[in-house]
Design an enzyme around this catalytic site. Sequence first.
Site, PDB file in Angstrom:
ATOM      1  N   LYS A  75     -23.179 -16.512  -9.566  1.00 31.97           N
ATOM      2  CA  LYS A  75     -24.224 -17.088  -9.255  1.00 31.97           C
ATOM      3  C   LYS A  75     -25.191 -16.213  -9.917  1.00 31.97           C
ATOM      4  CE  LYS A  75     -25.649 -20.233  -6.362  1.00 31.97           C
ATOM      5  NZ  LYS A  75     -25.089 -21.605  -6.152  1.00 31.97           N
ATOM      6  N   GLY A 175     -28.286 -37.729   6.506  1.00 36.67           N
ATOM      7  CA  GLY A 175     -28.659 -37.381   5.204  1.00 36.67           C
ATOM      8  C   GLY A 175     -28.220 -38.593   4.234  1.00 36.67           C
ATOM      9  N   GLY A 177     -28.893 -38.989   0.951  1.00 33.73           N
ATOM     10  CA  GLY A 177     -29.415 -38.911  -0.286  1.00 33.73           C
ATOM     11  C   GLY A 177     -28.160 -38.964  -1.291  1.00 33.73           C
ATOM     12  N   VAL A 179     -25.389 -37.369  -1.706  1.00 24.35           N
ATOM     13  CA  VAL A 179     -23.908 -37.093  -1.130  1.00 24.35           C
ATOM     14  C   VAL A 179     -23.880 -38.384   0.009  1.00 24.35           C
ATOM     15  CG1 VAL A 179     -22.471 -35.821   0.373  1.00 24.35           C
ATOM     16  CG2 VAL A 179     -24.029 -34.671  -1.675  1.00 24.35           C
ATOM     17  N   GLY A 180     -24.768 -38.335   0.801  1.00 22.62           N
ATOM     18  CA  GLY A 180     -24.453 -39.263   1.954  1.00 22.62           C
ATOM     19  C   GLY A 180     -24.443 -40.730   1.693  1.00 22.62           C
TER      20      GLY A 180
HETATM   21  P1  NAD Z   1     -30.353 -34.921  -1.487  1.00 22.36           P
HETATM   22  O1  NAD Z   1     -31.835 -34.434  -1.353  1.00 22.36           O
HETATM   23  O2  NAD Z   1     -30.053 -36.128  -2.379  1.00 22.36           O
HETATM   24  O3  NAD Z   1     -30.200 -35.635  -0.019  1.00 22.36           O
HETATM   25  C1  NAD Z   1     -30.571 -35.064   1.267  1.00 22.36           C
HETATM   26  C2  NAD Z   1     -30.827 -35.938   2.239  1.00 22.36           C
HETATM   27  O4  NAD Z   1     -30.789 -35.519   3.567  1.00 22.36           O
HETATM   28  C3  NAD Z   1     -32.015 -36.838   2.062  1.00 22.36           C
HETATM   29  O5  NAD Z   1     -32.088 -38.271   2.542  1.00 22.36           O
HETATM   30  C4  NAD Z   1     -33.196 -36.170   3.285  1.00 22.36           C
HETATM   31  O6  NAD Z   1     -34.102 -36.889   3.772  1.00 22.36           O
HETATM   32  C5  NAD Z   1     -32.036 -35.695   4.381  1.00 22.36           C
HETATM   33  N1  NAD Z   1     -32.366 -34.879   5.274  1.00 22.36           N
HETATM   34  C6  NAD Z   1     -32.874 -33.616   5.082  1.00 22.36           C
HETATM   35  N2  NAD Z   1     -32.899 -32.926   6.189  1.00 22.36           N
HETATM   36  C7  NAD Z   1     -32.375 -33.969   7.249  1.00 22.36           C
HETATM   37  C8  NAD Z   1     -32.203 -33.799   8.626  1.00 22.36           C
HETATM   38  N3  NAD Z   1     -32.538 -32.638   9.223  1.00 22.36           N
HETATM   39  N4  NAD Z   1     -31.775 -34.864   9.341  1.00 22.36           N
HETATM   40  C9  NAD Z   1     -31.383 -35.745   8.659  1.00 22.36           C
HETATM   41  N5  NAD Z   1     -31.412 -36.074   7.403  1.00 22.36           N
HETATM   42  C10 NAD Z   1     -31.996 -35.092   6.534  1.00 22.36           C
HETATM   43  O7  NAD Z   1     -29.380 -34.023  -1.457  1.00 22.36           O
HETATM   44  P2  NAD Z   1     -27.683 -34.103  -1.698  1.00 22.36           P
HETATM   45  O8  NAD Z   1     -27.553 -33.888  -3.364  1.00 22.36           O
HETATM   46  O9  NAD Z   1     -27.344 -35.463  -1.199  1.00 22.36           O
HETATM   47  O10 NAD Z   1     -27.048 -32.803  -0.924  1.00 22.36           O
HETATM   48  C11 NAD Z   1     -26.945 -32.814   0.579  1.00 22.36           C
HETATM   49  C12 NAD Z   1     -26.310 -31.637   0.847  1.00 22.36           C
HETATM   50  O11 NAD Z   1     -24.901 -31.689   0.280  1.00 22.36           O
HETATM   51  C13 NAD Z   1     -26.901 -30.409   0.610  1.00 22.36           C
HETATM   52  O12 NAD Z   1     -26.740 -29.438   1.730  1.00 22.36           O
HETATM   53  C14 NAD Z   1     -26.318 -29.788  -0.802  1.00 22.36           C
HETATM   54  O13 NAD Z   1     -26.386 -28.391  -1.046  1.00 22.36           O
HETATM   55  C15 NAD Z   1     -24.647 -30.444  -0.453  1.00 22.36           C
HETATM   56  N6  NAD Z   1     -23.995 -30.791  -1.495  1.00 22.36           N
HETATM   57  C16 NAD Z   1     -24.448 -31.387  -2.585  1.00 22.36           C
HETATM   58  C17 NAD Z   1     -23.695 -31.818  -3.673  1.00 22.36           C
HETATM   59  C18 NAD Z   1     -24.079 -32.490  -4.670  1.00 22.36           C
HETATM   60  O14 NAD Z   1     -23.404 -32.894  -5.629  1.00 22.36           O
HETATM   61  N7  NAD Z   1     -25.076 -33.074  -4.816  1.00 22.36           N
HETATM   62  C19 NAD Z   1     -22.479 -31.288  -3.626  1.00 22.36           C
HETATM   63  C20 NAD Z   1     -21.914 -30.097  -2.792  1.00 22.36           C
HETATM   64  C21 NAD Z   1     -22.843 -29.800  -1.618  1.00 22.36           C
END
Ligand code: NAD
Length: 366
Positions: A75, A175, A177, A179-180
């Site tokens: 990192k 969430g 975004g 991932v979700g």
């Molecule tokens: P993103 O920003 O695309 O989406 C995040 C979503 O979570 C958004 O819809 C936001 O409104 C929502 N959110 C934030 N706080 C919230 C809460 N308290 N309650 C409900 N919803 C809430 O992010 P992402 O890329 O989907 O990543 C989500 C998580 O997964 C992060 O912790 C990230 O570190 C982890 N992650 C992501 C990846 C990836 O490939 N993108 C891989 C491994 C881990």
Amino acid sequence: MSWPQDDLGPARVVFLRLIEGVDAVVVLDNVVLGPAIGGVRMTRRADLPATEVARLARAMTLKNAAAGLPHGGGKSGIAVHTDLDSDGRERVMRAFALAIKDLVDYIPGPDMGTDETSMAVVHDEIGRCVGLPAVLGGIPLDELGATGYGVAVCADALEDAKVLTLAGATVVVQGFGAVGSHAALRLRERGAIVVAVSDIEGATYAPDGLDVAELLEFKRSGQPVGGFPGGVRVPRDDILTLACDIIVPAAQPDVFTAATARRTRAKVILQGANIPASPEAEAEFHRMGILSVPDIIANAGGVICASVEYRGGARTQAFQQIEEKIRANTAELLDRMKGSDLLPREAATQMAMARLRRGAAYRRRL
Ligand code: NAD
């Protein structure tokens, strides 16, 4: 907070003065399995968060090893004192790339404060990074939903092991975004019923199931999920205590504490987010008989994608590898837990450590 320093690493810690007023630290935690892949975090801070960077590098060592990748963990952190415009950011990234040119065991990727444009700059200078724009050979993992796909593959492996049945399983997604939303779509494709979804502003609930594709369209039009006409608006965090088969936390770290864990009524938790549950919450889930598949197994789609990109592979290969690796890793996790009282995270860490030990046996000792 302590700095990880043990048999695993760090292998190398390098402090860099990039340009006047901009310092960086690179931590190569462990490179036994191969060159370390890990993000470059750019933060506006007066001090350099070296301890934090070292802890994140250790997390990458375990994550890459648990995912079964031929990569170590690393990192970097870049501390900037002022807000930078795009020219300023480019100058910093060019200086960073040149400073790590000879650190050939480190492959940088995007992280908080950096993006594919930053990686394009690194690529331009030294030709060694992941998370590139598609035109330069990058695999756009968020757009493709690689991590969400991996979460669904993890569910497939649980179904194979008769832990759950996906057809008709009720799913809650925290969430919506990158991932979700993709996890929801993929689980829906498998016959599961997505009953509730939240974003940072609120949540929507439909006991008979949400139309996930329509919800995604609605969200993409800029509206919060709480206003979706196909569901009922409910308070954001209420969905975490709904009775359901699967919860996918895909928002933020530390969502589940011991207290919230005790109110959880799911059978399985698939950790889409990083560290969505505290150690106490994970212990509580285990005590309650809730299987909480740790992030380093369930959300490994992203790191697997990065590894395929590094080797010049195409997106189809990335999806094949996600399928193969997450299926096998989930099965191994269940095997290790069988007949023991290991917590899922302990079993996953054991898997990672076993691979690191096997890799270390091939290193020169003389
Ligand atoms: P993103 O920003 O695309 O989406 C995040 C979503 O979570 C958004 O819809 C936001 O409104 C929502 N959110 C934030 N706080 C919230 C809460 N308290 N309650 C409900 N919803 C809430 O992010 P992402 O890329 O989907 O990543 C989500 C998580 O997964 C992060 O912790 C990230 O570190 C982890 N992650 C992501 C990846 C990836 O490939 N993108 C891989 C491994 C881990």
